[in-house]
Design a protein around this motif. Sequence first.
Motif, PDB file in Angstrom:
ATOM      1  N   ALA A 130      56.282 -17.366  39.277  1.00 24.28           N
ATOM      2  CA  ALA A 130      55.475 -18.110  38.322  1.00 24.28           C
ATOM      3  C   ALA A 130      55.774 -19.602  38.471  1.00 24.28           C
ATOM      4  O   ALA A 130      56.744 -19.994  39.127  1.00 24.28           O
ATOM      5  CB  ALA A 130      55.792 -17.646  36.904  1.00 24.28           C
ATOM      6  N   ASN A 131      54.962 -20.435  37.854  1.00 20.60           N
ATOM      7  CA  ASN A 131      55.248 -21.868  37.851  1.00 20.60           C
ATOM      8  C   ASN A 131      56.278 -22.179  36.764  1.00 20.60           C
ATOM      9  O   ASN A 131      56.816 -21.278  36.114  1.00 20.60           O
ATOM     10  CB  ASN A 131      53.967 -22.696  37.703  1.00 20.60           C
ATOM     11  CG  ASN A 131      53.320 -22.552  36.330  1.00 20.60           C
ATOM     12  OD1 ASN A 131      53.825 -21.850  35.450  1.00 20.60           O
ATOM     13  ND2 ASN A 131      52.195 -23.215  36.143  1.00 20.60           N
ATOM     14  N   ALA A 132      56.554 -23.463  36.540  1.00 20.46           N
ATOM     15  CA  ALA A 132      57.595 -23.844  35.594  1.00 20.46           C
ATOM     16  C   ALA A 132      57.257 -23.461  34.162  1.00 20.46           C
ATOM     17  O   ALA A 132      58.140 -23.350  33.310  1.00 20.46           O
ATOM     18  CB  ALA A 132      57.854 -25.352  35.689  1.00 20.46           C
ATOM     19  N   ALA A 133      55.967 -23.222  33.894  1.00 26.40           N
ATOM     20  CA  ALA A 133      55.545 -22.805  32.559  1.00 26.40           C
ATOM     21  C   ALA A 133      55.516 -21.288  32.412  1.00 26.40           C
ATOM     22  O   ALA A 133      55.141 -20.768  31.355  1.00 26.40           O
ATOM     23  CB  ALA A 133      54.162 -23.385  32.251  1.00 26.40           C
ATOM     24  N   GLY A 134      55.885 -20.573  33.458  1.00 21.38           N
ATOM     25  CA  GLY A 134      55.911 -19.115  33.393  1.00 21.38           C
ATOM     26  C   GLY A 134      54.573 -18.463  33.646  1.00 21.38           C
ATOM     27  O   GLY A 134      54.357 -17.317  33.241  1.00 21.38           O
ATOM     28  N   THR A 135      53.662 -19.149  34.357  1.00 21.32           N
ATOM     29  CA  THR A 135      52.333 -18.619  34.632  1.00 21.32           C
ATOM     30  C   THR A 135      52.170 -18.358  36.121  1.00 21.32           C
ATOM     31  O   THR A 135      52.528 -19.199  36.957  1.00 21.32           O
ATOM     32  CB  THR A 135      51.242 -19.612  34.183  1.00 21.32           C
ATOM     33  OG1 THR A 135      51.397 -19.869  32.784  1.00 21.32           O
ATOM     34  CG2 THR A 135      49.853 -19.038  34.424  1.00 21.32           C
ATOM     35  N   TYR A 136      51.598 -17.200  36.459  1.00 21.71           N
ATOM     36  CA  TYR A 136      51.340 -16.859  37.851  1.00 21.71           C
ATOM     37  C   TYR A 136      49.973 -17.378  38.287  1.00 21.71           C
ATOM     38  O   TYR A 136      49.048 -17.500  37.478  1.00 21.71           O
ATOM     39  CB  TYR A 136      51.380 -15.343  38.051  1.00 21.71           C
ATOM     40  CG  TYR A 136      52.769 -14.759  37.992  1.00 21.71           C
ATOM     41  CD1 TYR A 136      53.617 -14.816  39.092  1.00 21.71           C
ATOM     42  CD2 TYR A 136      53.234 -14.143  36.831  1.00 21.71           C
ATOM     43  CE1 TYR A 136      54.889 -14.279  39.044  1.00 21.71           C
ATOM     44  CE2 TYR A 136      54.510 -13.607  36.768  1.00 21.71           C
ATOM     45  CZ  TYR A 136      55.335 -13.680  37.886  1.00 21.71           C
ATOM     46  OH  TYR A 136      56.602 -13.153  37.822  1.00 21.71           O
ATOM     47  N   ALA A 137      49.853 -17.659  39.575  1.00 21.00           N
ATOM     48  CA  ALA A 137      48.581 -18.112  40.142  1.00 21.00           C
ATOM     49  C   ALA A 137      47.703 -16.902  40.429  1.00 21.00           C
ATOM     50  O   ALA A 137      47.498 -16.492  41.573  1.00 21.00           O
ATOM     51  CB  ALA A 137      48.831 -18.912  41.421  1.00 21.00           C
ATOM     52  N   HIS A 138      47.194 -16.320  39.364  1.00 25.27           N
ATOM     53  CA  HIS A 138      46.363 -15.120  39.475  1.00 25.27           C
ATOM     54  C   HIS A 138      45.311 -15.171  38.377  1.00 25.27           C
ATOM     55  O   HIS A 138      45.621 -15.579  37.241  1.00 25.27           O
ATOM     56  CB  HIS A 138      47.233 -13.865  39.323  1.00 25.27           C
ATOM     57  CG  HIS A 138      46.512 -12.599  39.656  1.00 25.27           C
ATOM     58  ND1 HIS A 138      45.644 -11.978  38.779  1.00 25.27           N
ATOM     59  CD2 HIS A 138      46.521 -11.834  40.782  1.00 25.27           C
ATOM     60  CE1 HIS A 138      45.156 -10.879  39.347  1.00 25.27           C
ATOM     61  NE2 HIS A 138      45.663 -10.771  40.565  1.00 25.27           N
ATOM     62  N   PRO A 139      44.081 -14.793  38.672  1.00 29.15           N
ATOM     63  CA  PRO A 139      43.023 -14.901  37.657  1.00 29.15           C
ATOM     64  C   PRO A 139      43.279 -14.097  36.391  1.00 29.15           C
ATOM     65  O   PRO A 139      42.709 -14.397  35.338  1.00 29.15           O
ATOM     66  CB  PRO A 139      41.775 -14.398  38.394  1.00 29.15           C
ATOM     67  CG  PRO A 139      42.290 -13.651  39.595  1.00 29.15           C
ATOM     68  CD  PRO A 139      43.565 -14.319  39.968  1.00 29.15           C
ATOM     69  N   GLU A 140      44.137 -13.079  36.469  1.00 27.45           N
ATOM     70  CA  GLU A 140      44.439 -12.268  35.289  1.00 27.45           C
ATOM     71  C   GLU A 140      45.725 -12.706  34.592  1.00 27.45           C
ATOM     72  O   GLU A 140      46.185 -12.028  33.670  1.00 27.45           O
ATOM     73  CB  GLU A 140      44.525 -10.794  35.676  1.00 27.45           C
ATOM     74  CG  GLU A 140      43.220 -10.225  36.232  1.00 27.45           C
ATOM     75  CD  GLU A 140      43.345  -8.768  36.603  1.00 27.45           C
ATOM     76  OE1 GLU A 140      44.434  -8.181  36.342  1.00 27.45           O
ATOM     77  OE2 GLU A 140      42.379  -8.208  37.143  1.00 27.45           O
ATOM     78  N   ALA A 141      46.293 -13.831  35.021  1.00 24.52           N
ATOM     79  CA  ALA A 141      47.569 -14.272  34.457  1.00 24.52           C
ATOM     80  C   ALA A 141      47.432 -14.860  33.061  1.00 24.52           C
ATOM     81  O   ALA A 141      48.415 -14.998  32.337  1.00 24.52           O
ATOM     82  CB  ALA A 141      48.221 -15.293  35.378  1.00 24.52           C
ATOM     83  N   GLY A 142      46.238 -15.241  32.669  1.00 19.18           N
ATOM     84  CA  GLY A 142      46.028 -15.734  31.312  1.00 19.18           C
ATOM     85  C   GLY A 142      46.396 -17.178  31.098  1.00 19.18           C
ATOM     86  O   GLY A 142      46.643 -17.595  29.965  1.00 19.18           O
ATOM     87  N   GLY A 143      46.444 -17.964  32.149  1.00 17.49           N
ATOM     88  CA  GLY A 143      46.772 -19.370  32.021  1.00 17.49           C
ATOM     89  C   GLY A 143      46.329 -20.128  33.251  1.00 17.49           C
ATOM     90  O   GLY A 143      45.700 -19.567  34.151  1.00 17.49           O
ATOM     91  N   THR A 144      46.632 -21.400  33.291  1.00 15.84           N
ATOM     92  CA  THR A 144      46.263 -22.215  34.438  1.00 15.84           C
ATOM     93  C   THR A 144      47.521 -22.717  35.144  1.00 15.84           C
ATOM     94  O   THR A 144      48.567 -22.893  34.526  1.00 15.84           O
ATOM     95  CB  THR A 144      45.408 -23.415  34.003  1.00 15.84           C
ATOM     96  OG1 THR A 144      46.147 -24.213  33.063  1.00 15.84           O
ATOM     97  CG2 THR A 144      44.112 -22.942  33.355  1.00 15.84           C
ATOM     98  N   VAL A 145      47.385 -22.945  36.439  1.00 14.32           N
ATOM     99  CA  VAL A 145      48.481 -23.486  37.239  1.00 14.32           C
ATOM    100  C   VAL A 145      47.999 -24.774  37.905  1.00 14.32           C
ATOM    101  O   VAL A 145      46.808 -25.065  37.935  1.00 14.32           O
ATOM    102  CB  VAL A 145      48.957 -22.478  38.308  1.00 14.32           C
ATOM    103  CG1 VAL A 145      49.519 -21.228  37.657  1.00 14.32           C
ATOM    104  CG2 VAL A 145      47.826 -22.125  39.269  1.00 14.32           C
ATOM    105  N   GLU A 146      48.932 -25.538  38.428  1.00 17.87           N
ATOM    106  CA  GLU A 146      48.621 -26.802  39.052  1.00 17.87           C
ATOM    107  C   GLU A 146      47.802 -26.608  40.335  1.00 17.87           C
ATOM    108  O   GLU A 146      47.904 -25.569  40.998  1.00 17.87           O
ATOM    109  CB  GLU A 146      49.913 -27.552  39.391  1.00 17.87           C
ATOM    110  CG  GLU A 146      50.798 -27.876  38.201  1.00 17.87           C
ATOM    111  CD  GLU A 146      51.755 -26.759  37.835  1.00 17.87           C
ATOM    112  OE1 GLU A 146      52.714 -27.032  37.095  1.00 17.87           O
ATOM    113  OE2 GLU A 146      51.566 -25.602  38.310  1.00 17.87           O
ATOM    114  N   ASP A 147      47.021 -27.606  40.671  1.00 12.30           N
ATOM    115  CA  ASP A 147      46.233 -27.580  41.887  1.00 12.30           C
ATOM    116  C   ASP A 147      47.147 -27.422  43.100  1.00 12.30           C
ATOM    117  O   ASP A 147      48.095 -28.176  43.278  1.00 12.30           O
ATOM    118  CB  ASP A 147      45.425 -28.883  42.012  1.00 12.30           C
ATOM    119  CG  ASP A 147      44.577 -28.912  43.270  1.00 12.30           C
ATOM    120  OD1 ASP A 147      43.981 -27.870  43.600  1.00 12.30           O
ATOM    121  OD2 ASP A 147      44.518 -29.972  43.909  1.00 12.30           O
TER     122      ASP A 147
END
Length: 206
Positions: free
Chosen positions: A76-93
């Motif tokens: 995951a990124n530093a916010a705990g979000t995965y780069a996946h459409p079902e992850a429920g959040g956004t990640v950095e470009d």
Amino acid sequence: MRQTLDYLKETPSQTAGPYVHIGLAPGAAGFEIYKNELGWDIAGPHAAGERIRIEGSVIDGMGSPIKDVLLEAWQANAAGTYAHPEAGGTVEDGFRGWGRVITDFETGEWGFDTIKPGSVTDGTVGVMAPHISLWFVARGVNIGLHTRLYFDDEQDANAGDPILNLIEWEKRRKTLIAQRTERDGKTVYRFDIKLQGEDETVFFDI
């Protein structure tokens, strides 16, 4: 009429090497096929968080490094979000959160650059400590092995991690903890994977 297949023999099992690098990491094998390789920096230039390097080796039962390992990492990124459409959040470009590396053919060392992941909230098991999931194959490994890398400076988060707490013995849990060091002003975590013997790494049946 139903035909019997009793005469067919089971296909022999095969290991991953040595051609796995040509197909899955051609750049490292000397073949310039892709414009961008899949993964020595799995975070990208715009990811927030602490920049770190992960290094290690895969050690066989005789204590020697295996020199033809192909390893994949997910995080995951530093916010705990995965780069996946079902992850429920956004990640950095540019943040993939996934990479593929191979070991150095001479030393058996592998490594990649990334950012330190944040804690991940999972609806089924709760809050998981910062970690990186690893999968690898090599010559002599018939089925890819899964493990996890946790961080030794996340003691409070590790103590509450539901996956680590499934491992009964503390000594076994320690095989999943990467050790933080500093080199040339950069944070490096060391994580050696041991296939057999004393301090054998915990692997997961996924």
